[in-house]
Design an enzyme around this catalytic site. Structure first.
Site, PDB file in Angstrom:
ATOM      1  N   ASP A 329      41.951  65.549  42.755  1.00 24.31           N
ATOM      2  CA  ASP A 329      40.946  66.450  43.305  1.00 24.31           C
ATOM      3  C   ASP A 329      39.569  65.903  42.942  1.00 24.31           C
ATOM      4  O   ASP A 329      39.465  64.835  42.328  1.00 24.31           O
ATOM      5  CB  ASP A 329      41.132  67.875  42.738  1.00 24.31           C
ATOM      6  N   ASP A 331      36.036  67.286  41.027  1.00 24.28           N
ATOM      7  CA  ASP A 331      35.550  68.405  40.213  1.00 24.28           C
ATOM      8  C   ASP A 331      34.028  68.332  40.058  1.00 24.28           C
ATOM      9  O   ASP A 331      33.480  67.258  39.810  1.00 24.28           O
ATOM     10  CB  ASP A 331      36.181  68.337  38.815  1.00 24.28           C
ATOM     11  N   ASP A 428      37.209  71.365  43.136  1.00 27.22           N
ATOM     12  CA  ASP A 428      36.969  72.439  42.161  1.00 27.22           C
ATOM     13  C   ASP A 428      35.481  72.536  41.876  1.00 27.22           C
ATOM     14  O   ASP A 428      34.856  71.527  41.542  1.00 27.22           O
ATOM     15  CB  ASP A 428      37.662  72.110  40.828  1.00 27.22           C
TER      16      ASP A 428
HETATM   17  P1  UTP Z   1      41.782  67.762  36.447  1.00 29.37           P
HETATM   18  O1  UTP Z   1      43.068  68.506  36.481  1.00 29.37           O
HETATM   19  O2  UTP Z   1      41.020  67.701  37.708  1.00 29.37           O
HETATM   20  O3  UTP Z   1      42.083  66.330  35.883  1.00 29.37           O
HETATM   21  O4  UTP Z   1      40.929  68.429  35.321  1.00 29.37           O
HETATM   22  P2  UTP Z   1      41.331  64.958  36.110  1.00 29.37           P
HETATM   23  O5  UTP Z   1      41.168  64.362  34.780  1.00 29.37           O
HETATM   24  O6  UTP Z   1      40.108  65.143  36.936  1.00 29.37           O
HETATM   25  O7  UTP Z   1      42.389  64.099  36.850  1.00 29.37           O
HETATM   26  P3  UTP Z   1      42.748  64.065  38.406  1.00 29.37           P
HETATM   27  O8  UTP Z   1      42.387  62.705  38.831  1.00 29.37           O
HETATM   28  O9  UTP Z   1      41.969  65.119  39.101  1.00 29.37           O
HETATM   29  O10 UTP Z   1      44.213  64.303  38.457  1.00 29.37           O
HETATM   30  C1  UTP Z   1      39.672  67.926  34.891  1.00 29.37           C
HETATM   31  C2  UTP Z   1      39.308  68.476  33.578  1.00 29.37           C
HETATM   32  O11 UTP Z   1      39.060  69.859  33.685  1.00 29.37           O
HETATM   33  C3  UTP Z   1      39.676  70.561  32.660  1.00 29.37           C
HETATM   34  C4  UTP Z   1      40.843  69.723  32.226  1.00 29.37           C
HETATM   35  O12 UTP Z   1      41.104  69.901  30.880  1.00 29.37           O
HETATM   36  C5  UTP Z   1      40.395  68.332  32.539  1.00 29.37           C
HETATM   37  O13 UTP Z   1      39.822  67.807  31.379  1.00 29.37           O
HETATM   38  N1  UTP Z   1      40.156  71.848  33.180  1.00 29.37           N
HETATM   39  C6  UTP Z   1      40.892  71.876  34.304  1.00 29.37           C
HETATM   40  C7  UTP Z   1      39.884  72.978  32.493  1.00 29.37           C
HETATM   41  O14 UTP Z   1      39.212  72.937  31.453  1.00 29.37           O
HETATM   42  N2  UTP Z   1      40.355  74.180  32.945  1.00 29.37           N
HETATM   43  C8  UTP Z   1      41.096  74.261  34.059  1.00 29.37           C
HETATM   44  O15 UTP Z   1      41.515  75.361  34.430  1.00 29.37           O
HETATM   45  C9  UTP Z   1      41.365  73.076  34.764  1.00 29.37           C
HETATM   46 MG    MG Z   2      40.141  66.155  38.790  1.00 30.65          MG
END
Ligand code: UTP
Ligand code: MG
Length: 504
Positions: A329, A331, A428
């Protein structure tokens, strides 16, 4: 009766002759062979006996080790043991080029009355010290620098698959253990070639070590291979691959005999709005998001935020901030430099995106964090309570082309085949007040294991509670404020690790 060996020794002692008495030996017949017999495991008396025997046969046998030694003979020692003994004698000097030999070469030479040819069976097996590095890494992933350059991908992929399987089976503890083991291997500067290199490394439990050993010896792990083939694992992966479907739902469906998407579609299961969108865009959402696509989406989000609240700031977070080239995704963290100005921002950003046709799905949750309420009691939880929007973006070809400089990806070719001019991407959005921004930035940059380890470090080592909202010092009974990630690391007594080195 005194055994033969002992009698000889006794007789030489009785005549005042000792092994060190080189004046007393026969002239050296083999000037190119200078021998040294290692006492370790051979014992002093056997060594003295064998030395004397050698001298009588015209061999030069030295009492102490020196650079002039050409042949080191030992009994019941490995090459590594002999080498480390030599290293301890000649500290700082260059490595000996002497032959490291088993006593069998010596006894055969005695029998032959001359130095016999050195065969493989005479040589002590040695692992080349230059090749085998022994690694040392700190225990907590947040103390380590883990870049995207992984020298042990075969091993870490295997351990990550076992972690995933544990997580899909709701066995969090086992999942974390495999994740920690994989993270240690990711931090190593070189490929592991032998399990002896892993001695003393943290977080490598018996199960992980077994898997690593099997892969090093056989090229693959039977447990990993059988997990990959398991119907349950395959079904859990497919079903939880649907946006909005967690382990519990997938598990319930499997118990109802649903193992794939077709069976789900044919079933009478009621899907919520997120799951419907997830199923509809399944193919797209399971294609990795590329960096150029993430950049295109960043431009759209920046435009949306700028349009509804000039001065508000957008930061790319998650894996892309850590330098990853693909992600599941994209973020973003949004804030405004003036505390309070961010209130009400998310619904306006979402409305703008919707009005421009960028959203295929969105669900916004309100900010529910209140320091006085959520405060020190719970902040070590990784659940945060920011205003957050889980969405699916519609990224059109046109936007991809205007932003992309990279070669068209395979995904786009497939889309063109299907005459589809856009793709769905998970995005996100998180909004934080500026007072919590540094904590949110740190908490949302990941990796997930790095975050978990930061919180564990804070609790175990510092008696502090860290969340994506705040840092609380339990000993001082107060919040520690920070306006940058660097300050938070400093509060935690940790060296600052930049995002690109948080890929634990
Ligand atoms: P992600 O699931 O998007 O992982 O969460 P990522 O590292 O970006 O990897 P990919 O490439 O998308 O798979 C990003 C960060 O957001 C935090 C997670 O701990 C992670 O460090 N996070 C995610 C939260 O703190 N709360 C949530 O509900 C979701
Ligand atoms: Mg991510």
């Amino acid at each position: 009766m005194v055994p033969l060996k002992r009698r000889k020794l006794v007789s030489s002692a009785a005549t005042g002759r000792t092994g060190t008495d080189s004046n007393d030996k026969a002239p050296t017949k083999f000037p190119l062979v200078v021998l040294f017999l290692l006492e370790r495991k051979m014992g002093a008396s056997r060594r003295a006996f064998l030395s004397q025997l050698g001298r009588q046969k015209g061999f030069q046998v030295e009492e102490s080790f020196s650079e002039s030694i050409t042949h080191v003979v030992s009994e019941n020692n490995s090459g590594d043991e002999v080498q480390s003994w030599i290293d301890s004698q000649v500290k700082g000097q260059r490595r000996t080029s002497a032959h490291l030999l088993d006593v069998s070469w010596y006894t055969e030479s005695m029998r032959a009355g001359l130095p016999v040819q050195i065969l493989d069976r005479h040589k002590l097996q040695q692992v080349d010290a230059a090749e085998v590095a022994v690694f040392s890494v700190p225990s907590f992933a947040c103390q380590r620098r883990t870049t995207l350059e992984n020298h042990n991908a075969v091993l870490t992929d295997a351990l990550s698959l076992l972690a995933e399987n544990a997580e899909l089976s709701d066995e969090e503890g086992r999942g974390v253990a495999f994740r920690r083991a994989a993270a240690v291997l990711k931090a190593l500067p070189e490929p592991v070639t032998d399990t002896t290199q892993l001695r003393g490394l943290p977080c490598l439990g018996a199960h992980s070590l077994r898997v690593i050993k099997e892969i090093l010896e056989n090229g693959e792990s039977s447990e990993v291979e059988s997990t990959k083939q398991s119907e349950r694992f395959k079904a859990l992966k497919v079903l939880t691959g649907i946006f909005g479907v967690g382990v519990k739902t997938a598990d319930r469906w499997i118990r109802d005999g649903i193992l794939d998407l077709q069976q789900l579609q044919d079933s009478q299961q009621t899907l919520n709005r997120a799951q419907q969108a997830g199923l509809e865009h399944y193919e797209d959402l399971n294609q990795p998001v590329s960096r150029p696509e993430a950049d295109s989406i960043a431009s759209i989000v920046e435009e949306a935020v700028r349009s509804v609240l000039p001065g508000a700031q957008v930061s790319l977070i998650g894996g892309f901030r850590r330098g990853k080239q693909t992600g599941h995704d994209v973020d973003f963290l949004i804030t405004h430099p003036e505390e309070g100005r961010e209130v009400g921002l998310m619904p306006r950003v979402v409305a703008w995106l919707e009005s421009q046709g960028f959203l295929l799905y969105q669900k916004t949750s309100r900010n529910s964090y209140l320091e006085s309420k959520d405060g020190p009691a719970r902040p070590s939880s990784n659940m945060d309570r920011f205003e957050r929007c889980l969405s699916i973006f519609k990224l059109s070809e046109e936007q991809q082309h205007t932003e992309n400089t990279a070669e068209p990806s395979q995904v786009k070719d497939e889309e063109l085949d299907q005459n589809k001019s856009w793709r769905a991407v998970r995005v996100d959005l998180v909004v934080s007040p500026i007072s919590q921004f540094a904590f949110a930035l740190l908490g949302w940059t990941g990796s997930k294991l790095f975050e978990r380890e930061l919180r564990r470090w804070a609790g175990h080592e510092k008696s502090m509670s860290l969340s994506s909202h705040a840092l609380y010092d339990n000993k001082q009974g107060k919040y520690l404020r920070a306006t940058s990630e660097e300050e938070i690391f400093a509060h935690l007594g940790l060296e600052f690790i930049p995002p690109s080195e948080r890929n634990a």
